[in-house]
Design a protein around this motif. Structure first.
Motif, short mmCIF file in Angstrom:
data_model
loop_
_atom_site.label_atom_id
_atom_site.label_comp_id
_atom_site.label_asym_id
_atom_site.label_seq_id
_atom_site.Cartn_x
_atom_site.Cartn_y
_atom_site.Cartn_z
N GLU A 205 0.99 -1.48 0.59
CA GLU A 205 0.01 -0.10 0.42
C GLU A 205 0.81 1.36 -0.09
O GLU A 205 1.82 1.35 0.81
N ARG A 206 0.33 2.27 -0.93
CA ARG A 206 1.38 3.53 -0.63
C ARG A 206 0.44 4.24 -0.49
O ARG A 206 -0.76 4.63 -0.49
N SER A 207 1.11 5.48 0.32
CA SER A 207 0.02 6.72 0.36
C SER A 207 1.34 7.87 0.91
O SER A 207 2.20 8.17 0.33
N ILE A 208 0.30 9.42 0.38
CA ILE A 208 1.30 9.85 0.40
C ILE A 208 1.69 10.61 1.89
O ILE A 208 2.39 11.53 2.27
N ASP A 209 1.21 9.62 2.50
CA ASP A 209 1.29 10.62 4.23
C ASP A 209 2.74 9.98 4.56
O ASP A 209 2.51 8.56 4.77
N ASP A 210 3.80 10.74 5.25
CA ASP A 210 4.32 10.40 5.82
C ASP A 210 5.36 11.14 6.55
O ASP A 210 6.06 10.90 7.21
N GLU A 211 4.20 10.79 7.63
CA GLU A 211 4.33 12.31 8.44
C GLU A 211 5.49 11.52 9.97
O GLU A 211 6.24 11.81 10.17
N VAL A 223 0.14 -10.84 4.77
CA VAL A 223 -1.34 -11.49 5.17
C VAL A 223 -2.13 -12.78 5.43
O VAL A 223 -2.13 -13.78 4.31
N ALA A 224 -2.33 -13.45 6.03
CA ALA A 224 -3.40 -14.95 6.03
C ALA A 224 -4.67 -15.00 6.24
O ALA A 224 -5.31 -13.53 6.19
N GLU A 225 -5.25 -15.02 5.01
CA GLU A 225 -6.62 -15.31 4.33
C GLU A 225 -7.56 -16.16 4.92
O GLU A 225 -6.65 -16.60 4.46
N SER A 226 -8.08 -16.44 4.78
CA SER A 226 -9.47 -18.33 4.66
C SER A 226 -9.71 -17.22 3.43
O SER A 226 -9.92 -16.52 2.44
N GLN A 227 -9.73 -19.14 2.28
CA GLN A 227 -9.39 -19.10 1.00
C GLN A 227 -10.15 -18.62 0.17
O GLN A 227 -10.05 -18.58 -0.58
N ASN A 228 -11.42 -17.94 1.06
CA ASN A 228 -12.60 -17.59 0.14
C ASN A 228 -12.96 -16.56 0.47
O ASN A 228 -13.68 -15.73 0.17
N GLY A 229 -11.55 -15.91 0.72
CA GLY A 229 -11.30 -14.47 1.67
C GLY A 229 -11.76 -13.47 2.14
O GLY A 229 -11.81 -12.02 2.03
N SER A 230 -12.81 -14.24 2.53
CA SER A 230 -13.92 -13.73 3.43
C SER A 230 -13.62 -12.99 5.08
O SER A 230 -13.49 -12.25 5.31
N SER A 231 -12.14 -13.00 5.34
CA SER A 231 -11.79 -12.26 6.95
C SER A 231 -9.96 -12.73 6.33
O SER A 231 -9.75 -13.65 6.55
N THR A 232 -9.46 -11.76 7.20
CA THR A 232 -7.50 -11.59 7.63
C THR A 232 -7.96 -12.36 8.91
O THR A 232 -8.19 -12.08 10.30
N LEU A 233 -7.10 -13.42 8.65
CA LEU A 233 -7.04 -13.74 9.98
C LEU A 233 -5.25 -13.44 11.19
O LEU A 233 -5.43 -13.52 12.09
N GLY A 234 -4.41 -13.51 10.42
CA GLY A 234 -2.95 -12.58 10.95
C GLY A 234 -2.24 -11.97 10.40
O GLY A 234 -2.95 -11.76 8.69
N PHE A 235 -1.09 -11.28 10.63
CA PHE A 235 -0.54 -10.90 9.21
C PHE A 235 0.81 -9.74 9.77
O PHE A 235 1.39 -10.77 11.33
N LEU A 236 1.81 -9.89 9.32
CA LEU A 236 2.97 -9.72 9.16
C LEU A 236 2.94 -8.12 8.33
O LEU A 236 2.63 -7.84 7.48
N GLN A 237 3.45 -6.88 9.02
CA GLN A 237 3.18 -5.71 8.66
C GLN A 237 4.58 -4.99 8.81
O GLN A 237 5.37 -4.77 9.76
N TRP A 238 5.27 -4.27 7.34
CA TRP A 238 6.26 -3.79 7.88
C TRP A 238 6.56 -2.51 6.75
O TRP A 238 5.81 -2.25 6.04
N ARG A 322 -3.45 0.16 10.39
CA ARG A 322 -3.78 1.28 9.38
C ARG A 322 -3.76 2.48 9.28
O ARG A 322 -4.29 3.49 10.49
N ASP A 323 -2.44 3.44 8.66
CA ASP A 323 -2.37 4.47 9.48
C ASP A 323 -3.33 5.68 8.88
O ASP A 323 -3.87 5.65 7.39
N THR A 324 -3.49 6.27 9.46
CA THR A 324 -4.38 8.03 9.23
C THR A 324 -3.88 9.44 9.46
O THR A 324 -3.21 9.52 10.58
N PHE A 325 -4.07 10.33 8.62
CA PHE A 325 -3.35 11.81 8.80
C PHE A 325 -4.06 11.73 10.20
O PHE A 325 -4.83 11.91 10.03
N SER A 326 -2.97 12.22 10.39
CA SER A 326 -3.15 13.28 12.58
C SER A 326 -3.86 14.51 11.59
O SER A 326 -4.06 15.24 10.92
N ALA A 327 -4.63 15.18 13.59
CA ALA A 327 -5.24 15.60 13.63
C ALA A 327 -4.57 16.76 12.58
O ALA A 327 -4.90 18.35 12.60
#
Length: 366
Positions: A205-211, A223-238, A322-327
């Motif tokens: 995922e790319r974003s213009i926010d590098d705050e 991400v680990a997803e159920s095979q029908n793609g209905s839910s995300t079970l676990g993740f590694l994020q960096w 998920r990162d969002t823009f700060s106030a």
């Protein structure tokens, strides 16, 4: 946090981190018995507990030595294994030149109990090859620093990963290891184990926010997803960066790339904790995937100069944060965009008003 629960010795390392909620509990089991690995288990019971048969775990056949009690409370389990460290350099014109591989299952690890901080919820697993003919680790080490969280927040050090209470952070550190060539780059092999019904996918995922992480606009998630793609079970994020300093700054950034996720058609290096939990299903119904994460690039020789590299990754259950823009950023953006618009509207009103007043001084001509 428990160190070697039910075992009095410190010759091996097993760290159990348990997070209890009102109706469920999460288990992280870190171990360096064999290749360093972490077992992640989510249960529907707030009182579920880890059980370890140490005699069996330390035997040549550890299958069934680790389980969660009660067994029927488990709703999801997975594992991440850090298998190998590669070192290579760009050899012209033949391409990449690889040096002998560092197999992490053959490392000798220090006692994790010496670095365990139950107040800060941190621990560090540090080691070096048991046999090091090249002497690259003579003055260096490889380490995994673990941090658990009790609430949502953001890490204070770059890359300032956003975390929840359902996640833990792992920092991979290479310090003082002598490179075996000019312009050497390092590559860490990461393997994941999923039970039947789940599959791993790599997202970018790319974003213009590098705050919070200046100049870095890409976040990757495995991400680990159920095979029908209905839910995300676990993740590694960096985030797509590593750093070449103990006190990282923007200028210490080292390019971090993920080389495509693939099904592992090779035998998973021995990791007793993974074999002990998944047992015979590890070689039959479980899916093993592998991903290579490389550090370095054309932008400079940060590791060559400082002999230090750190890469942070978040592990957890459910959807990745998920990162969002700060106030503050929203306010600045609103002022920056709103002020010119307000001036334009005000100017238009003044022009119209001035024109109306000027023509109102004359009487109409018949």
């Amino acid at each position: 946090m428990q160190y070697n629960p039910g075992w009095n010795g410190s010759s091996v390392n097993l760290l159990h981190v348990r997070a209890a909620g009102p109706g469920d509990s999460l288990h992280y089991v870190w171990s360096s018995i064999g290749a360093p690995a972490v077992l992640l288990v989510a249960t529907r019971s707030p009182s579920s507990a880890l059980r370890v048969n140490w005699t069996q775990l330390l035997s040549p056949s550890p299958a069934g030595a680790v389980w969660i009690d009660p067994p029927d409370s488990v709703v999801y389990s997975t594992a991440v294994v850090f298998t190998k460290l590669f070192e290579f350099s760009e050899a012209k014109p033949s391409g990449e030149l690889f040096y002998p591989t560092y197999d992490l299952s053959e490392f000798s690890w220090d006692s994790l109990n010496r670095t365990l901080n139950r107040t800060a919820l941190t621990a560090e697993l540090s080691g070096a090859p048991a046999a090091d003919p090249g002497g690259g680790f003579a003055n260096g080490s490889l380490a995994f620093r673990v941090t658990a969280y009790e609430a949502a927040g953001r890490a204070g050090r770059l890359p300032s990963l956003l975390h929840t209470a359902d996640s833990s952070q792992l920092e991979f550190i290479l310090a003082g290891v002598a490179p075996r060539g000019n312009g050497s780059r390092f590559l860490l092999e990461v393997a994941t184990v999923e039970e039947a019904g789940a599959v791993r996918r790599l997202r970018s995922e790319r974003s213009i926010d590098d705050e919070y992480t200046p100049t870095i606009f890409e976040v990757l998630s495995l991400v680990a997803e159920s095979q029908n793609g209905s839910s995300t079970l676990g993740f590694l994020q960096w985030k797509a960066t590593a750093y070449g300093s103990r006190s990282p700054r923007r200028e210490d950034g080292i390019r971090c790339r993920a080389r495509g996720l693939r099904a592992a058609n090779w035998t998973l290096p021995a990791s007793s904790i993974v074999q002990a939990y998944f047992g015979e299903s590890l070689g039959s119904t479980c899916t093993v995937s592998a991903l290579n994460v490389s550090f370095g690039g054309e932008e400079g020789q940060v590791y060559q100069e400082k002999r230090y590299l750190s890469w942070s990754v978040l592990l957890g259950f459910g959807q990745p944060p998920r990162d969002t823009f700060s106030a503050l950023v929203i306010s600045i953006t609103a002022v920056a965009l709103g002020t010119p618009l307000a001036m334009l509207l005000l100017g238009s009103c003044l022009v119209l008003l001035a024109r109306r007043r000027r023509y109102s001084e004359y009487e109409p001509i018949n």
